[in-house]
Motif scaffolding. Structure first.
Motif, mmCIF file in Angstrom:
data_model
loop_
_atom_site.group_PDB
_atom_site.id
_atom_site.type_symbol
_atom_site.label_atom_id
_atom_site.label_comp_id
_atom_site.label_asym_id
_atom_site.label_seq_id
_atom_site.Cartn_x
_atom_site.Cartn_y
_atom_site.Cartn_z
ATOM 1 N N UNK A 262 0.830 -1.210 0.000
ATOM 2 C CA UNK A 262 0.000 0.000 0.000
ATOM 3 C C UNK A 262 0.861 1.255 0.000
ATOM 4 N N UNK A 263 1.947 1.227 0.784
ATOM 5 C CA UNK A 263 2.884 2.364 0.789
ATOM 6 C C UNK A 263 3.484 2.553 -0.599
ATOM 7 N N UNK A 264 3.857 1.441 -1.221
ATOM 8 C CA UNK A 264 4.407 1.502 -2.574
ATOM 9 C C UNK A 264 3.390 2.094 -3.551
ATOM 10 N N UNK A 265 2.126 1.702 -3.401
ATOM 11 C CA UNK A 265 1.084 2.223 -4.277
ATOM 12 C C UNK A 265 0.906 3.726 -4.092
ATOM 13 N N UNK A 266 0.957 4.185 -2.840
ATOM 14 C CA UNK A 266 0.843 5.623 -2.567
ATOM 15 C C UNK A 266 1.993 6.390 -3.211
ATOM 16 N N UNK A 267 3.200 5.853 -3.104
ATOM 17 C CA UNK A 267 4.360 6.512 -3.708
ATOM 18 C C UNK A 267 4.251 6.511 -5.232
ATOM 19 N N UNK A 268 3.789 5.379 -5.794
ATOM 20 C CA UNK A 268 3.632 5.298 -7.246
ATOM 21 C C UNK A 268 2.577 6.277 -7.747
ATOM 22 N N UNK A 269 1.572 6.562 -6.900
ATOM 23 C CA UNK A 269 0.505 7.494 -7.277
ATOM 24 C C UNK A 269 0.928 8.951 -7.115
ATOM 25 N N UNK A 270 2.126 9.181 -6.587
ATOM 26 C CA UNK A 270 2.633 10.547 -6.479
ATOM 27 C C UNK A 270 2.494 11.192 -5.120
ATOM 28 N N UNK A 271 2.131 10.417 -4.069
ATOM 29 C CA UNK A 271 2.032 11.004 -2.736
ATOM 30 C C UNK A 271 3.422 11.404 -2.245
ATOM 31 N N UNK A 272 3.602 12.634 -1.757
ATOM 32 C CA UNK A 272 4.905 13.056 -1.238
ATOM 33 C C UNK A 272 5.314 12.182 -0.047
ATOM 34 N N UNK A 273 6.547 11.704 0.008
ATOM 35 C CA UNK A 273 6.987 10.842 1.120
ATOM 36 C C UNK A 273 6.717 11.415 2.508
ATOM 37 N N UNK A 274 6.875 12.760 2.728
ATOM 38 C CA UNK A 274 6.584 13.275 4.076
ATOM 39 C C UNK A 274 5.142 13.048 4.532
ATOM 40 N N UNK A 275 4.221 12.876 3.579
ATOM 41 C CA UNK A 275 2.814 12.676 3.925
ATOM 42 C C UNK A 275 2.489 11.242 4.307
ATOM 43 N N UNK A 276 3.431 10.319 4.104
ATOM 44 C CA UNK A 276 3.169 8.912 4.413
ATOM 45 C C UNK A 276 2.946 8.700 5.905
ATOM 46 N N UNK A 277 3.687 9.419 6.751
ATOM 47 C CA UNK A 277 3.527 9.273 8.195
ATOM 48 C C UNK A 277 2.124 9.723 8.623
ATOM 49 N N UNK A 278 1.646 10.818 8.049
ATOM 50 C CA UNK A 278 0.296 11.292 8.350
ATOM 51 C C UNK A 278 -0.736 10.271 7.900
ATOM 52 N N UNK A 279 -0.569 9.733 6.694
ATOM 53 C CA UNK A 279 -1.515 8.743 6.187
ATOM 54 C C UNK A 279 -1.499 7.483 7.048
#
Length: 308
Positions: A262-279
């Motif tokens: 899921x993290x990989x999918x978020x990154x592939x979709x263009x989510x900025x890495x700093x936002x991963x912790x919030x998500x």
């Protein structure tokens, strides 16, 4: 829109081998979170300190020319000691489990700095256990998936067998009702210290594997690992359930694989890495809040117990 979907899918597929290797390695941290939390009713934060502890010990030993398996075993032992100390602090001084874990993780930061003598250490070029897989290129995802996957299967089988033995059942009894377990003659101290120590040992072993995978050790490598592990555990339990020992043990491994995809999918979709912790934090909050939401809508569900 179609171009965006195609680009996202293409990027996601290309990242699958890397994230699969990472998920197998980090599944041991999730296991280290699950064992005290579910089996002992001992919410523990030591994993955030034990993970870099194992990595730092492994890094300094690899730099000294020690064989990779011995470096992992050494990380396992020091992680075991860290977890035992956390449980002892809780039992001896009546300090809350969360606070005891925070204290130990805080102290481990200084210990990790003392072990390495600096904040990070490169071991790039040192031999690793991932070099042992035939017909694969050392350091590439395939070798990491094979080694980490084999270790995961061995640990899963061993723990499933252990928790069905007399001692394993005694440990689960302590987590279910420590007063009743003590009345039945079970040594609550031994079960608690042993269980928490074993959990931290798995977290430290994960740190050792990660150092051999990425080629460097860092005292800050454990930051955020706890919330990631908790998110993976919540996902795993949603898929496998937790009604039996085997299902509960499968949850960390299944959840880790799904979470990092899921993290990989978020990154592939263009989510900025700093936002991963919030998500990740919002997702864990949602998973923890779901039982309360269900109770408010349809009445309290029956309490789940772990059966053999």
């Amino acid at each position: 829109m179609m171009d965006f979907i195609q680009t996202t899918v293409s990027s996601f597929v290309s990242l699958i081998p890397v994230t699969l290797a990472q998920s197998f390695i980090l599944s041991f941290v999730v296991l280290g979170i699950m064992v005290p939390f579910r089996m002992l009713s001992f919410p523990d934060l030591t994993s955030e300190g034990a993970f870099p502890l194992g990595g730092c010990v492994c890094g300094i030993l690899l730099a000294a020319g020690i064989a990779p398996p011995l470096a992992i075993i050494s990380a396992f032992v020091v992680g075991l000691a860290a977890g035992c100390c956390t449980a002892f602090i809780h039992l001896r001084f009546r300090i809350h489990t969360l606070l005891a874990g925070i204290l130990m993780s805080t102290m481990l930061y200084s210990i990790n700095l003392g072990i390495m003598g600096k904040s990070n250490l490169s071991v790039f070029g040192s031999p690793t256990v991932f070099d042992w897989v035939p017909l694969t290129q050392p350091g590439f995802p395939a070798s990491k998936i094979v080694i980490a996957g084999i270790l995961a299967v061995i640990v899963l089988i061993a723990l499933n067998l252990y928790f069905k033995t007399e001692k394993g059942t005694a440990m689960r009894a302590v987590g279910s009702n420590p007063d009743m377990a003590e009345a039945q003659g079970i040594n609550v101290w031994a079960a608690t210290i042993g269980g928490v120590g074993l959990a931290s040992a798995f977290s430290a072993s994960s740190g050792a594997l990660m150092v051999q995978s990425q080629g460097f050790a860092d005292v800050n490598m454990g930051i955020g690992i706890l919330i990631n592990g908790l998110a993976a555990l919540m996902i795993g339990e949603a898929f496998t359930g937790k009604q039996t020992v085997l299902r509960q043990l499968l949850a960390p491994f299944v959840g880790s694989i799904i979470y990092y995809q899921l993290v990989s999918l978020c990154l592939a979709a263009g989510m900025p890495p700093p936002n991963l912790k919030l998500a990740t934090g919002l997702f864990v909050l949602l998973m923890l809040a779901l039982p309360s939401i269900k109770r408010s809508r349809g009445g309290a569900p029956a309490r789940e117990t772990i059966r053999e």
